[in-house]
Design a protein around this motif. Structure first.
Motif, mmCIF file in Angstrom:
data_model
loop_
_atom_site.group_PDB
_atom_site.id
_atom_site.type_symbol
_atom_site.label_atom_id
_atom_site.label_comp_id
_atom_site.label_asym_id
_atom_site.label_seq_id
_atom_site.Cartn_x
_atom_site.Cartn_y
_atom_site.Cartn_z
ATOM 1 N N PHE A 12 0.824 -1.202 0.000
ATOM 2 C CA PHE A 12 0.000 0.000 0.000
ATOM 3 C C PHE A 12 0.863 1.260 0.000
ATOM 4 O O PHE A 12 0.590 2.218 -0.731
ATOM 5 N N THR A 13 1.916 1.261 0.796
ATOM 6 C CA THR A 13 2.786 2.436 0.894
ATOM 7 C C THR A 13 3.522 2.704 -0.408
ATOM 8 O O THR A 13 3.591 3.852 -0.871
ATOM 9 N N VAL A 14 4.075 1.668 -1.021
ATOM 10 C CA VAL A 14 4.772 1.827 -2.303
ATOM 11 C C VAL A 14 3.820 2.374 -3.357
ATOM 12 O O VAL A 14 4.139 3.321 -4.097
ATOM 13 N N SER A 15 2.612 1.798 -3.434
ATOM 14 C CA SER A 15 1.615 2.246 -4.411
ATOM 15 C C SER A 15 1.197 3.693 -4.157
ATOM 16 O O SER A 15 1.112 4.508 -5.091
ATOM 17 N N SER A 16 0.967 4.031 -2.899
ATOM 18 C CA SER A 16 0.535 5.390 -2.560
ATOM 19 C C SER A 16 1.608 6.411 -2.893
ATOM 20 O O SER A 16 1.310 7.501 -3.420
ATOM 21 N N MET A 17 2.861 6.099 -2.584
ATOM 22 C CA MET A 17 3.942 7.033 -2.864
ATOM 23 C C MET A 17 4.115 7.260 -4.370
ATOM 24 O O MET A 17 4.407 8.364 -4.817
ATOM 25 N N ARG A 18 3.928 6.211 -5.148
ATOM 26 C CA ARG A 18 3.997 6.386 -6.602
ATOM 27 C C ARG A 18 2.866 7.284 -7.087
ATOM 28 O O ARG A 18 3.057 8.146 -7.951
ATOM 29 N N ASN A 19 1.690 7.077 -6.526
ATOM 30 C CA ASN A 19 0.554 7.919 -6.910
ATOM 31 C C ASN A 19 0.777 9.377 -6.523
ATOM 32 O O ASN A 19 0.224 10.288 -7.151
ATOM 33 N N LEU A 20 1.560 9.604 -5.492
ATOM 34 C CA LEU A 20 1.861 10.966 -5.046
ATOM 35 C C LEU A 20 3.043 11.575 -5.792
ATOM 36 O O LEU A 20 3.447 12.701 -5.512
ATOM 37 N N LEU A 45 7.410 15.131 -8.817
ATOM 38 C CA LEU A 45 8.126 15.209 -7.545
ATOM 39 C C LEU A 45 9.489 15.868 -7.732
ATOM 40 O O LEU A 45 9.974 16.577 -6.851
ATOM 41 N N GLU A 46 10.096 15.642 -8.888
ATOM 42 C CA GLU A 46 11.366 16.311 -9.180
ATOM 43 C C GLU A 46 11.183 17.826 -9.161
ATOM 44 O O GLU A 46 12.019 18.560 -8.624
ATOM 45 N N SER A 50 14.136 5.660 -4.606
ATOM 46 C CA SER A 50 14.104 6.550 -5.775
ATOM 47 C C SER A 50 13.962 8.010 -5.356
ATOM 48 O O SER A 50 14.573 8.904 -5.962
ATOM 49 N N LEU A 51 13.181 8.267 -4.308
ATOM 50 C CA LEU A 51 13.043 9.631 -3.800
ATOM 51 C C LEU A 51 14.372 10.138 -3.252
ATOM 52 O O LEU A 51 14.784 11.271 -3.535
ATOM 53 N N ALA A 52 15.054 9.309 -2.474
ATOM 54 C CA ALA A 52 16.330 9.709 -1.884
ATOM 55 C C ALA A 52 17.363 10.032 -2.962
ATOM 56 O O ALA A 52 18.099 11.024 -2.860
ATOM 57 N N LYS A 53 17.413 9.222 -4.003
ATOM 58 C CA LYS A 53 18.374 9.468 -5.083
ATOM 59 C C LYS A 53 18.095 10.795 -5.789
ATOM 60 O O LYS A 53 19.010 11.563 -6.097
ATOM 61 N N THR A 54 16.814 11.054 -6.036
ATOM 62 C CA THR A 54 16.438 12.301 -6.691
ATOM 63 C C THR A 54 16.789 13.502 -5.829
ATOM 64 O O THR A 54 17.376 14.492 -6.304
#
Length: 500
Positions: free
Chosen positions: A136-144, A151-152, A446-450
């Motif tokens: 659920f968390t992975v899916s939600s974060m992608r949707n966000l 997000l970039e 992926s967020l951390a890398k960006t």
């Protein structure tokens, strides 16, 4: 010896400990002798303390590397009465976390985290609850927007606020922890749907609480509580920690309440919105895993992990640039060749900036930010000639991989060439595992890398970082990190000189 000193600093506690556990110690030793399980070898445990006297509590990871040289890449330690199997080196750690991912997927019951989360949340849950909330968390974060262009753009916008904040110091010294604000704001925007002004009292309160919690999690007395939780009534650190956690929970509950009032099923602004909607959707299900305690625990996990790791890595990156000004200058030259004047870098630009990309990777490798997060076996497991019963605590040492001499030419030196070939092109390394491996790998990778790339490059476009007046590069000590839940740099002042 460090842990022995902790014991001796509590003489009453130590005497009572000896009295309470002497008989249990004898029973444990007898049971170990009779056991038919073929656990890995290791040092002989002492009564009561097991092998704790062999650990440097401030740098357990370095102690484990030292023991691995004597007992091999897989060995058994006794943390008090608890048997722990330690895995070291890239080959062994990868084999366990990738090829035996289902067997090593669980988390052990660590007393302080049991008291904080009670088995809920994203990071210390197990079984179906963990699988459900992680998906659920992975899916939600992608949707966000995580991993997407939107997000970039949000990170770049936050970069502008960070740059203006640093400009306000006008070249005068300021705290290294100033860099925490921007990565933390990205996390809060994802979790709560809004960023904070850097002087917002709630923002400052959250940062202060996170800092206090992380420091308490790394304290020797808290480790002592985890080793001997039945003596918790004698110690105070875990009680202070639980109070700090409750203060964070109060803030989380307020956001959940607001989300329930304003939620729009067609447009989620935040992870909190997504959780609340899912809870309402499952309202009539008696077996729903999206109950209130799990909602709060999941948000709490992401607050702590999402702010501490990236923010601390950014601190280390700036400190290392001050330490090595030639590397800093070379990065700025590369940025000037790729990024147009007056523009910000995009994440895609990393492909045209091999040296900068290599430096960011080397920062993460060199600092060994999160030395290890324990696992436990989910079933009886046969691994590399040994038998690990279900529920055995396992420590896969990420430090041992990031410093593995078989994979890094100069493992204990800061050397960006680890990620460059003879032609100066960026090279991926299989032993680069700061985000761990397998199904328990970091959700926010992926967020951390960006964030790291865009903040790092953007800051070097605008500033040159130098030690404060009276100090030189040689005065900057990288060898004694501050031990919290992660390995932080020691508190230091820096100067940011604006570039034309």
């Amino acid at each position: 010896m460090a842990l022995l000193n902790v014991f001796l600093s509590y003489p009453t506690s130590f005497c009572l400990l000896c009295t309470l556990v002497f008989i249990a110690s004898l029973c444990l030793r007898a049971r170990c002798r009779k056991s038919s399980f073929k656990l890995p070898p290791g040092p002989t445990p002492l009564p009561i303390i097991g092998n704790l006297h062999l650990l440097d509590i401030k740098r357990q990871d370095k102690s484990l590397l030292k023991l691995a040289r004597k007992y091999g890449p897989i060995f058994t330690l006794h943390f008090g009465f608890q048997k722990v199997v330690v895995l070291t080196g890239y080959d062994v750690v990868r084999d366990a976390l990738v090829n035996f991912t289902d067997e090593f997927v669980d988390r052990p019951q660590i007393p302080i985290f049991e008291q904080i989360q009670h088995g809920n949340g994203v990071f210390f849950s197990t079984g179906e609850l963990w699988r459900t909330i992680r998906r659920f968390t992975v899916s939600s974060m992608r949707n966000l927007g995580m991993g997407k262009k939107a997000l970039e753009e949000q990170v770049t916008e936050e970069l502008r606020f960070l740059v203006e904040n640093i400009k306000s110091f006008k070249g005068d010294p300021f705290s290294l922890r100033t860099f925490n604000a921007a990565p933390s704001n990205i996390t809060f925007a994802l979790l709560f749907g809004e960023r904070f002004d850097y002087q917002d009292p709630l923002f400052l309160t959250l940062l202060k609480l996170i800092d206090e919690v992380m420091c308490l999690l790394g304290s020797p007395s808290l480790h002592l509580f985890n080793f001997y939780p039945f003596l918790g009534f004698l110690f105070n650190t875990h009680k202070i920690l639980l109070k700090k956690i409750e203060e964070v929970r109060v803030i989380i509950r307020d956001y959940i309440k607001t989300s329930r009032q304003d939620i729009n099923a067609n447009s989620f602004r935040s992870y909190t919105d997504a959780l609340v909607f899912k809870q309402q959707e499952d309202m009539n299900k008696t077996d729903s895993l999206f109950h209130e305690d799990n909602l709060i625990a999941s948000i709490l996990d992401l607050i702590m992990a999402g702010t501490e790791t990236t923010a601390t890595t950014l601190q280390w990156a700036v400190l290392l640039l001050m330490k090595y000004p030639k590397i800093q200058k070379k990065i700025q030259e590369e940025i000037g060749q790729v990024v147009k004047p007056g523009s910000w870098a995009s994440y895609e630009d990393r492909k045209s900036m091999p040296f900068t990309h290599a430096v960011i990777h080397e920062v993460q490798r060199f600092i060994t930010l999160l030395p290890h997060v324990p696992r436990s076996t989910s079933v009886d497991t046969h691994f590399r000639g040994y038998f690990l019963p279900k529920g055995t605590m396992v420590i896969p040492s990420l430090t041992s991989v990031l410093l593995d001499p078989g994979h890094w030419e100069t493992p204990h030196e800061f050397n960006p060439n680890h990620f460059l070939d003879a032609d100066g092109k960026f090279v991926k390394k299989e032993a680069f595992v700061p985000f761990s491996l397998g199904r328990r790998g970091c959700i926010g990778e992926s967020l951390a890398k960006t964030e790291l790339f865009l903040f790092f490059v953007g800051l070097l476009q605008k500033f040159t970082f130098r030690p404060p007046p009276g100090l030189t590069e040689d005065d900057l000590d990288l060898n004694v990190p501050k031990t919290t839940f992660t390995l932080r740099p020691q508190p230091q002042l820096i100067c940011a000189i604006p570039r034309e």
